[in-house]
Motif scaffolding. Structure first.
Motif, mmCIF file in Angstrom:
data_model
loop_
_atom_site.group_PDB
_atom_site.id
_atom_site.type_symbol
_atom_site.label_atom_id
_atom_site.label_comp_id
_atom_site.label_asym_id
_atom_site.label_seq_id
_atom_site.Cartn_x
_atom_site.Cartn_y
_atom_site.Cartn_z
ATOM 1 N N VAL A 446 0.861 -1.180 0.000
ATOM 2 C CA VAL A 446 0.000 0.000 0.000
ATOM 3 C C VAL A 446 0.902 1.235 0.000
ATOM 4 O O VAL A 446 1.791 1.355 0.838
ATOM 5 C CB VAL A 446 -0.926 0.029 1.230
ATOM 6 C CG1 VAL A 446 -1.726 1.317 1.253
ATOM 7 C CG2 VAL A 446 -1.844 -1.179 1.236
ATOM 8 N N THR A 447 0.686 2.113 -0.943
ATOM 9 C CA THR A 447 1.477 3.346 -1.039
ATOM 10 C C THR A 447 0.570 4.538 -0.796
ATOM 11 O O THR A 447 -0.402 4.734 -1.529
ATOM 12 C CB THR A 447 2.134 3.468 -2.428
ATOM 13 O OG1 THR A 447 2.887 2.290 -2.689
ATOM 14 C CG2 THR A 447 3.048 4.670 -2.480
ATOM 15 N N ALA A 448 0.897 5.296 0.229
ATOM 16 C CA ALA A 448 0.063 6.461 0.564
ATOM 17 C C ALA A 448 0.782 7.742 0.161
ATOM 18 O O ALA A 448 1.989 7.892 0.377
ATOM 19 C CB ALA A 448 -0.226 6.482 2.057
ATOM 20 N N GLY A 449 0.040 8.655 -0.411
ATOM 21 C CA GLY A 449 0.591 9.958 -0.751
ATOM 22 C C GLY A 449 0.581 10.879 0.459
ATOM 23 O O GLY A 449 0.154 10.505 1.551
ATOM 24 N N ASP A 450 1.067 12.094 0.281
ATOM 25 C CA ASP A 450 1.022 13.083 1.366
ATOM 26 C C ASP A 450 -0.402 13.595 1.541
ATOM 27 O O ASP A 450 -1.195 13.645 0.600
ATOM 28 C CB ASP A 450 1.930 14.268 1.036
ATOM 29 C CG ASP A 450 3.392 13.899 1.153
ATOM 30 O OD1 ASP A 450 3.748 13.178 2.098
ATOM 31 O OD2 ASP A 450 4.174 14.331 0.270
ATOM 32 N N TRP A 451 -0.702 13.975 2.770
ATOM 33 C CA TRP A 451 -1.987 14.612 3.023
ATOM 34 C C TRP A 451 -2.018 15.991 2.363
ATOM 35 O O TRP A 451 -1.053 16.751 2.447
ATOM 36 C CB TRP A 451 -2.206 14.786 4.523
ATOM 37 C CG TRP A 451 -2.512 13.528 5.280
ATOM 38 C CD1 TRP A 451 -1.702 12.892 6.165
ATOM 39 C CD2 TRP A 451 -3.725 12.781 5.238
ATOM 40 N NE1 TRP A 451 -2.319 11.785 6.668
ATOM 41 C CE2 TRP A 451 -3.570 11.689 6.126
ATOM 42 C CE3 TRP A 451 -4.931 12.901 4.538
ATOM 43 C CZ2 TRP A 451 -4.573 10.746 6.336
ATOM 44 C CZ3 TRP A 451 -5.919 11.958 4.743
ATOM 45 C CH2 TRP A 451 -5.746 10.901 5.623
#
Length: 871
Positions: A446-451
């Motif tokens: 799972v790759t999350a971007g910046d908020w």
């Protein structure tokens, strides 16, 4: 200084420096998708570092139980091999959340070590971050260097690179430079030969890091860049076991009183002596370390299992069992016997060890018994692999199958092969292992971007106890790419009626509705670092506009009924079985409920009926929900509320009461038990030693269940052609079937008797041994009886019988006990070898063994090759 005094003095010192002493968080993490276990003292404070929550205290201190066995911090394979790595360990820590920074942190650490604990100053070295020339372009931590220069000679200050002196929470999140304090415990002669500064961070067993002072001042973004945090924080961690080694003047953590009581117990239970041989010492250290990790995990509610965190705990326990099996020569459960020593030793600081002692012992004992059976089975299968190996190199692929399918440890496989003069194709094994890991990683990445923060305050309160819809605004959002679910978005709202997954209850579903009727589906709701996160497949077109958040009320209503039913079920079990019953886990969704609880025997039909009756009586009484919010934990416990072990409770808690039972619970519930309609148990069974599981349904699901059962009963009655009394009709069929079986048994015995006389005439002699290989028309039981009858008449019989039953092949070998002794024949080896003709395998004793297979056509060839054992 004893370890208990060391722990107390540490906490008292920081309490004198205006730090609040807080309890250790559970070692098993339940509300952070990035971690399975607490692997550092700061884990429970992440929400403060991220700025998601305002801390109640700006200065805190504690001793945190930690586990490092997976991911970035993985010490498992080092444990036992050296004297200072551990799986479970205590992390002594002090924190400042936007209060003091480097000056106080450094002076506090030096004062405690040198003035309170009286550690000699010339034993200590300190390190500072030297800066980096990569994309971060960070310079020397000059402030820390200047502070240390006032305290220690410059030759005792060491520059450290990013690997050693820049601490990061993960690929993203708060981070910053750190200063480490190292101790040199070598003799004067050793110090004269090699300067201590040359051995810092060089994995020398006597030159070790004891304290890390982390200065949190940056945030690592998804693109790898750094940005300044709005506030500066201090996060320190000191290894309790290493500190004890220093203060007790020992050369090994295992020589301190943290471990010596356990080691003494291991010596007594295994009749071994610590210090006699390196192999024995490693095994004893492995067991002493691993019992701590497993016991604390079980106490925190994580049982060994085949998935997730449970798999990690099972792996640790099995490593300990394997070392005992191989190097301490213990072939029966013994690790569970160490729990009493651990409980007596650490129960004062961690009372969960005492309260959960019986459960821990029972779970470990059952796991030991199960894995020892696995080892026995694996040894048989390994023997078969060896028999089938041509040459001296055993297939790595077959060894991997033994490891992956049957759980047989690869290092034990390699050890046995070496003892037998074989080697393992390690490259082939590693290739198979890599493929498996790649498949697993590909399924879970799972790759999350910046908020993207919208400038609005992240108040983020949950209003779902009172509302199922509410006007809301988006405060932040980000994109998430998952190999499993594809592209998703995570949205944080200024407030929300959506319940985030927790306490066993699933997260709410529903939708966000814009003013121009755009509808965005919310497919799940979770909590991460104290932010309630809503998962969607798309974003609203207008991210700044007002939205209406609406919960799927049908699913919520059914979920609430099931959740309240778990509380009533808990009451019922304690009423029917006794107050020893404790909740050990639950799962609640809109379809059904699952409830795990402590109890040491299967529930009888009468007990299950009583439990159902108790719950349904509470439903019929139409009891109203009695809810108290914003209690302190002590207030709630003082009023008689039941808390769950392994749960982390905040500064304020919520208590739920239906009738006489009161429990701490953050989930949603019905307003009146009448809304549950009816409660029906669908299954009851064991999860682990001393843990039972009940699954049940309520409301609409019960209505469907009754409808389906009525339909099934009608079909059964029609088939039996007795609609008035189907039970009597079934009993008549069973009685008739039993009579027919008796008649069949008589006929088979007569057939076997006749067959015995025929086969006796067919016995031939090979090299002085009576021999017969024959296919017969009997089942397994009939073949066994026939074989032993023939054996009674022949003192030197080698017999192989084959049969086909229900499309499957069976081989049974009988060898007279005299032949087993005199000729070194083994029926087990015979059937394992001949089993390949029927595409199967088996085993047994030296004088009688059986093999089953899926190829009946191979029986003739197996029988033909039987005589080769006598030629």
């Amino acid at each position: 200084m004893k370890s208990q005094e060391i722990r107390s003095k540490y906490l008292e010192f920081f309490q004198s420096k205006s730090h609040e002493i807080v309890a250790s968080a559970p070692m098993v993490i339940k509300d952070d998708p990035t971690l399975m276990f607490t692997n550092a003292g700061m884990n429970q404070f992440k929400e403060y570092f991220l700025g998601n929550t305002v801390p109640k205290h700006n200065r805190v201190t504690d001793t945190q139980k930690c586990l490092r066995v997976s991911g970035k911090h993985n010490d498992l394979e080092e444990v036992g091999m050296d004297t200072y790595h551990h799986t479970m360990f205590e992390m002594l820590g002090n924190w400042s959340f936007g209060d003091y920074f480097k000056t106080e942190a450094i002076h506090f650490a030096w004062e405690l070590l040198t003035e309170v604990f009286k550690v000699k100053k010339d034993l200590l070295y300190v390190s500072v971050f030297e800066g980096s020339s990569d994309n971060d372009n960070l310079g020397l931590d000059q402030e820390a260097y200047d502070l240390w220069k006032e305290i220690v000679p410059e030759e005792r200050i060491i520059y450290g690179d990013k690997k050693d002196n820049f601490w990061e929470m993960g690929d993203q999140g708060p981070c910053g430079p750190c200063s480490e304090i190292h101790v040199d415990l070598r003799t004067e002669e050793e110090k004269a030969a090699v300067p201590g500064r040359d051995l810092v961070n060089a994995d020398h067993p006597q030159v070790v890091e004891i304290w890390n002072l982390v200065f949190m001042e940056f945030n690592r973004k998804a693109d790898g860049s750094l940005e300044k945090l709005p506030a500066q924080h201090v996060d320190t961690g000191m290894g309790f076991e290493r500190l004890c080694m220093v203060l007790q003047d020992k050369k090994s953590n295992y020589d301190t009183d943290v471990f010596t009581p356990l080691i003494s117990s291991i010596e007594k239970v295994t009749s071994s002596t610590y210090g006699e041989s390196e192999k024995t010492d490693i095994a004893i250290r492995v067991v002493a370390d691993h019992i701590r990790a497993v016991a604390f995990s079980i106490a925190d509610g994580q049982l060994p299992s085949n998935t997730g965190a449970g798999y990690v705990i099972r792996r640790i326990l099995r490593r300990a069992i394997r070392y005992g099996f191989t190097f301490l020569n213990i072939k029966e459960p013994f690790i569970y016997k160490l729990v009493a020593t651990l409980s007596n030793q650490m129960g004062e600081a961690f009372p969960e060890l005492k309260s959960q002692k019986s459960l821990i012992e029972n779970v470990i004992r059952e796991e030991e018994q199960s894995f020892l059976r696995t080892l026995d089975q694996g040894l048989i299968l390994l023997e078969k692999i060896i028999d089938e190996t041509e040459g001296e190199v055993v297939s790595g692929k077959k060894a991997f199958e033994l490891f992956d399918t049957f759980g047989f440890p690869i290092d034990l496989t390699a050890l046995i092969l070496r003892e037998r003069g074989y080697s393992l194709d390690e490259n082939e094994f590693n290739a198979e292992l890599k493929q498996q890991k790649d498949r697993s990683r590909a399924a879970s990445v799972v790759t999350a971007g910046d908020w993207t923060v919208r400038g609005k305050e992240d108040v983020n309160p949950f209003v779902g106890y009172d509302l199922v819809e509410s006007p809301v605004e988006i405060t932040r959002y980000r994109k998430v790419d998952s190999k499993k679910d594809g592209q998703l978005f995570q949205i944080v709202l200024n407030k929300t009626p959506f319940y985030p997954e927790g306490g066993g209850q699933v997260g709410d579903k529903g939708f966000l509705l814009s003013l121009d009727a755009e509808k965005i589906g919310v497919i799940d709701t979770k909590k991460e670092n104290n932010l309630i996160i809503h998962f969607t497949k798309t974003l609203p077109k207008d991210l700044s506009g007002l939205l209406m958040a609406k919960v799927d009320t049908t699913k919520r209503r059914r979920t609430e009924a099931n959740h309240t039913a778990t509380h009533l079920l808990h009451q019922a079990l304690r009423h029917v079985l006794g107050i020893h019953v404790e909740q050990k886990g639950s799962m609640v969704n809109h379809d059904h409920l699952r409830f795990d609880f402590s109890h040491f025997s299967k529930l009888t039909s009468e007990e299950l009926t009583k439990v159902e009756h108790f719950v349904n009586s509470r439903i019929q009484e139409q009891i109203k929900l009695n809810e108290q919010r914003d209690l302190t934990y002590d207030e709630a416990i003082g009023q008689g509320a039941i808390a769950l072990f392994g749960e982390k409770y905040g500064d304020s808690v919520r208590a739920i009461k239906f009738g006489n039972s009161m429990e701490l619970c953050g989930g949603t519930h019905v307003n009146n038990t009448a809304e549950i309609w009816y409660f029906k148990i669908t299954s009851e069974g064991a999860v682990a030693a001393g843990i039972r599981r009940i699954e049940a349904i309520t409301g609409d699901a019960v209505k469907r269940y009754f409808t389906e059962q009525t339909s099934v009963l009608s079909e059964i009655s029609a088939e039996l052609k007795n609609t008035n009394n189907p039970i009597k009709a079934i009993q008549n069929i069973q009685e008739e079937n039993a009579n027919l079986k008796k008649q069949l048994d008589v006929l088979l015995r007569e057939k076997a008797k006749d067959l015995k006389g025929e086969l006796q005439k067919e016995i031939t002699e090979i090299n002085g041994i009576s021999f017969l290989a024959k296919k017969v028309d009997l089942d397994a039981g009939g073949i066994k009886d026939l074989a032993f009858q023939l054996g009674e008449n022949n003192d030197n019989l080698f017999l192989l019988l084959g049969a086909e039953n229900d499309g499957k092949a069976l081989l049974s070998c009988f060898i007279s006990k005299e032949l087993v002794k005199q000729k070194n024949l083994d029926a087990g080896k015979v059937v394992r070898e001949l089993g390949k003709y029927i595409q199967g395998g088996g085993g047994g004793q030296a004088f009688f063994a059986t093999a089953g297979g899926k190829n009946p056509q191979g029986i003739a060839e197996a029988l033909e090759n039987a005589k080769s054992f006598l030629e």
